[in-house]
Design an enzyme around this catalytic site. Structure first.
Site, short mmCIF file in Angstrom:
data_model
loop_
_atom_site.label_atom_id
_atom_site.label_comp_id
_atom_site.label_asym_id
_atom_site.label_seq_id
_atom_site.Cartn_x
_atom_site.Cartn_y
_atom_site.Cartn_z
CB CYS A 216 72.58 96.57 -23.95
SG CYS A 216 74.00 97.04 -24.56
CB CYS B 128 77.78 98.88 -22.91
SG CYS B 128 77.45 99.61 -24.03
CB SER B 129 74.14 100.26 -20.50
OG SER B 129 74.67 101.64 -20.37
CB CYS B 130 72.92 100.40 -25.89
SG CYS B 130 74.49 100.51 -26.48
#
Length: 202
Positions: A110, A113-115
């Site tokens: 991602c 961000c950190s999906c």
């Protein structure tokens, strides 16, 4: 290890240090002020310990390896196939499953961000959220994979998938050789979290 008077008033697990200790202190403060219900906190922790995580994803992979019809469904409509197995919830609403083959090795990131697909993989590892991984795996995926111990042959293409708030990805690793006839439970034991991200072979 020296403590000031404030620390001496509290008994802490010696393994609790740094961020973990700060999180525990914040939790205790929020409970004391009535901002958080301890029963709710326990339910959330139990959910992430028992109802979600890489073992769920491993069960999905194992079923795909042993059930051709389910595999076809999983690859055509990952959201529905995964939900059919009972793995649903926040961050797992829209899923796409991509298959590793002799021709292509898939890896997920991602970049913004950190999906991450929580219902099938649990919470993301620290390295997945790091700026270095998010930036480098797009530019030099083979080098990053090599740092994870994965050498992708020159004839095999590397495909990088960028998860977003709209869609999250799960890698279907190649079935290990010699696993024919194994039960779904035994097959699931082969599968790792990193394999379903693409930073491991299985």
């Amino acid at each position: 290890m020296p403590h000031d008077n404030h620390d001496q008033d509290h008994d802490h697990d010696p393994l609790e240090q740094g961020a973990a200790l700060r999180v525990r202190a914040l939790e205790e403060l929020m409970v004391a002020k009535g901002l958080v219900d301890p029963a709710t906190m326990d339910a959330i922790v139990e959910y992430y310990e028992t109802e979600t995580g890489p073992r769920n994803g491993a069960m999905v992979v194992a079923r795909a390896w042993s059930d051709p019809e389910f595999k076809e469904w999983l690859l055509s409509d990952g959201s529905a196939a995964i939900a059919f197995m009972g793995f649903t919830g926040f961050q797992g609403e829209h899923m796409r499953v991509v298959e590793n083959t002799d021709a292509v090795h898939n890896v997920v990131v991602c970049t913004l961000c950190s999906c991450y697909p929580w219902p099938v993989l649990g919470l993301p590892p620290t390295w997945y959220k790091s700026l270095a991984y998010r930036a480098r795996v797009v530019r030099e995926p083979r080098a990053v994979l090599a740092e994870f111990g994965v050498t992708v042959p020159e004839g095999q293409r590397v495909q990088v998938w960028d998860s977003t708030a709209e869609i999250r990805y799960l890698v279907l690793p190649q079935r290990p050789e010699g696993s024919e006839g194994e039960t779904p439970e035994a097959l699931a034991a082969h599968v790792t979290r990193n394999g379903m991200i693409g930073t491991a072979l299985i």
